[in-house]
Write a protein that holds these residues in place. Structure first.
Motif, PDB file in Angstrom:
ATOM      1  N   LYS A 134     -48.778 -33.866   8.785  1.00  0.00           N
ATOM      2  CA  LYS A 134     -49.029 -35.231   8.331  1.00  0.00           C
ATOM      3  C   LYS A 134     -50.537 -35.488   8.199  1.00  0.00           C
ATOM      4  O   LYS A 134     -50.973 -36.234   7.323  1.00  0.00           O
ATOM      5  CB  LYS A 134     -48.410 -36.240   9.297  1.00  0.00           C
ATOM      6  CG  LYS A 134     -46.887 -36.232   9.333  1.00  0.00           C
ATOM      7  CD  LYS A 134     -46.287 -36.864   8.094  1.00  0.00           C
ATOM      8  CE  LYS A 134     -46.379 -38.366   8.137  1.00  0.00           C
ATOM      9  NZ  LYS A 134     -45.695 -39.007   6.977  1.00  0.00           N
ATOM     10  N   VAL A 135     -51.326 -34.875   9.069  1.00  0.00           N
ATOM     11  CA  VAL A 135     -52.775 -35.014   8.995  1.00  0.00           C
ATOM     12  C   VAL A 135     -53.318 -34.339   7.735  1.00  0.00           C
ATOM     13  O   VAL A 135     -54.206 -34.861   7.059  1.00  0.00           O
ATOM     14  CB  VAL A 135     -53.445 -34.438  10.261  1.00  0.00           C
ATOM     15  CG1 VAL A 135     -54.953 -34.301  10.069  1.00  0.00           C
ATOM     16  CG2 VAL A 135     -53.158 -35.330  11.466  1.00  0.00           C
ATOM     17  N   ASN A 169     -51.731 -34.022   5.019  1.00  0.00           N
ATOM     18  CA  ASN A 169     -51.388 -35.077   4.072  1.00  0.00           C
ATOM     19  C   ASN A 169     -51.419 -34.593   2.627  1.00  0.00           C
ATOM     20  O   ASN A 169     -50.808 -33.585   2.294  1.00  0.00           O
ATOM     21  CB  ASN A 169     -52.319 -36.281   4.294  1.00  0.00           C
ATOM     22  CG  ASN A 169     -51.726 -37.593   3.831  1.00  0.00           C
ATOM     23  OD1 ASN A 169     -50.564 -37.659   3.439  1.00  0.00           O
ATOM     24  ND2 ASN A 169     -52.523 -38.637   3.865  1.00  0.00           N
ATOM     25  N   GLN A 170     -52.136 -35.270   1.753  1.00  0.00           N
ATOM     26  CA  GLN A 170     -52.115 -34.961   0.327  1.00  0.00           C
ATOM     27  C   GLN A 170     -52.805 -33.644  -0.005  1.00  0.00           C
ATOM     28  O   GLN A 170     -52.745 -33.183  -1.146  1.00  0.00           O
ATOM     29  CB  GLN A 170     -52.752 -36.090  -0.500  1.00  0.00           C
ATOM     30  CG  GLN A 170     -54.254 -36.245  -0.317  1.00  0.00           C
ATOM     31  CD  GLN A 170     -54.592 -37.249   0.756  1.00  0.00           C
ATOM     32  OE1 GLN A 170     -53.777 -37.503   1.645  1.00  0.00           O
ATOM     33  NE2 GLN A 170     -55.776 -37.843   0.673  1.00  0.00           N
ATOM     34  N   ASN A 171     -53.476 -33.052   0.987  1.00  0.00           N
ATOM     35  CA  ASN A 171     -54.150 -31.771   0.760  1.00  0.00           C
ATOM     36  C   ASN A 171     -53.203 -30.579   0.911  1.00  0.00           C
ATOM     37  O   ASN A 171     -53.624 -29.431   0.744  1.00  0.00           O
ATOM     38  CB  ASN A 171     -55.304 -31.609   1.759  1.00  0.00           C
ATOM     39  CG  ASN A 171     -56.309 -32.746   1.663  1.00  0.00           C
ATOM     40  OD1 ASN A 171     -56.967 -32.926   0.647  1.00  0.00           O
ATOM     41  ND2 ASN A 171     -56.428 -33.523   2.734  1.00  0.00           N
ATOM     42  N   SER A 189     -52.382 -41.926  12.525  1.00  0.00           N
ATOM     43  CA  SER A 189     -53.121 -42.468  11.388  1.00  0.00           C
ATOM     44  C   SER A 189     -54.626 -42.331  11.595  1.00  0.00           C
ATOM     45  O   SER A 189     -55.373 -42.066  10.650  1.00  0.00           O
ATOM     46  CB  SER A 189     -52.756 -43.939  11.167  1.00  0.00           C
ATOM     47  OG  SER A 189     -51.409 -44.065  10.769  1.00  0.00           O
ATOM     48  N   GLN A 223     -55.461 -38.854  10.833  1.00  0.00           N
ATOM     49  CA  GLN A 223     -55.404 -38.660   9.385  1.00  0.00           C
ATOM     50  C   GLN A 223     -56.695 -39.145   8.738  1.00  0.00           C
ATOM     51  O   GLN A 223     -57.277 -38.454   7.899  1.00  0.00           O
ATOM     52  CB  GLN A 223     -54.210 -39.412   8.796  1.00  0.00           C
ATOM     53  CG  GLN A 223     -52.872 -38.729   8.991  1.00  0.00           C
ATOM     54  CD  GLN A 223     -51.727 -39.535   8.405  1.00  0.00           C
ATOM     55  OE1 GLN A 223     -51.716 -40.766   8.491  1.00  0.00           O
ATOM     56  NE2 GLN A 223     -50.769 -38.854   7.808  1.00  0.00           N
ATOM     57  N   SER A 224     -57.149 -40.332   9.138  1.00  0.00           N
ATOM     58  CA  SER A 224     -58.377 -40.892   8.577  1.00  0.00           C
ATOM     59  C   SER A 224     -59.584 -40.030   8.919  1.00  0.00           C
ATOM     60  O   SER A 224     -60.498 -39.852   8.102  1.00  0.00           O
ATOM     61  CB  SER A 224     -58.595 -42.317   9.100  1.00  0.00           C
ATOM     62  OG  SER A 224     -57.543 -43.170   8.702  1.00  0.00           O
ATOM     63  N   SER A 280     -58.337 -35.862   7.268  1.00  0.00           N
ATOM     64  CA  SER A 280     -57.830 -35.528   5.933  1.00  0.00           C
ATOM     65  C   SER A 280     -58.960 -35.530   4.898  1.00  0.00           C
ATOM     66  O   SER A 280     -58.984 -34.694   3.983  1.00  0.00           O
ATOM     67  CB  SER A 280     -56.715 -36.484   5.508  1.00  0.00           C
ATOM     68  OG  SER A 280     -57.178 -37.821   5.435  1.00  0.00           O
TER      69      SER A 280
END
Length: 211
Positions: free
Chosen positions: A80-81, A83-85, A179, A182-183, A186
């Motif tokens: 999840k960390v 993420n879009q990568n 979250s 993640q911030s 990511s």
């Protein structure tokens, strides 16, 4: 707010930290409420039994790895960390990041062990769990004399193959630990690449082990 968040994080470490050799009850991972309740009940006797050793980083990290990690869905949280990568990585890179992220979380929790004060916990009464969804939340109220209660929400995910629940996130003072990570990470993964971030996490863990 951040001070209260980190107090909650410290308390959460202890709620999850269970040394089974000192506990009378086994952890039932098939029920999310029983999982959190039993871990919370087992915590404080274990802390008292190890209080003179918690200043040793190797001891505190070993405790977290042995006793906390089995109840954390660290792989799910790490992905999840990313993420879009995710699409810009291969399996080997992801595995290295999961390992580095796991060690990083262990180091973070182990450091919190050294700052334990006098918090206690009250776990919410069970609600009906939607077993088809595979996700649920359990509230814990962190109590400290002379301070307002802090509501901590454990987020859990069910493994469809084993039927066991594991914690993948916690929310305190409206701040999600997942979250926040993640911030923090990511964007670094996007800018520097996942291998560089994995090395950075490993360097942090190694550096803090010497303190």
């Amino acid at each position: 707010m951040l001070n209260r968040f980190f107090k909650a994080l410290m308390a959460v470490v202890f709620f999850c930290f269970s040394v089974n050799s000192f506990a009378s009850a086994e952890v039932n991972s098939a029920d999310p409420y029983e999982l959190i309740k039993t871990l919370a009940d087992n915590t404080f006797s274990a802390i008292r039994a190890n209080k003179d050793k918690l200043g040793d980083t190797s001891v505190s990290r070993r405790i977290i790895r042995t006793e906390l990690l089995p109840y954390i869905d660290n792989k799910y949280a790490a992905l999840k960390v990313i993420n879009q990568n995710l699409k810009q990585t291969n399996e080997e890179q992801r595995n290295r990041f999961v390992s580095a992220f796991t060690d990083y979380i262990i180091a973070t929790y182990a450091d919190a062990l050294k700052k334990y004060t006098t918090q206690t916990a009250e776990v919410q009464k069970p609600n009906k769990v939607d077993t088809d969804d595979g996700f649920t939340s359990v509230k814990v109220f962190v109590k400290e004399a002379g301070a307002p209660d802090i509501e901590v929400i454990f987020k859990l995910r069910k493994n469809k193959k084993t039927g066991q629940w594991k914690i993948y996130d916690m929310v305190a003072e409206g701040i999600s630990l997942l979250s926040a990570k993640q911030s923090e990470l990511s964007g670094l993964i996007r800018d520097k690449g996942i291998d560089a971030v994995s090395r950075q996490l490993n360097e942090h863990v190694a550096a803090t082990a010497t303190k």
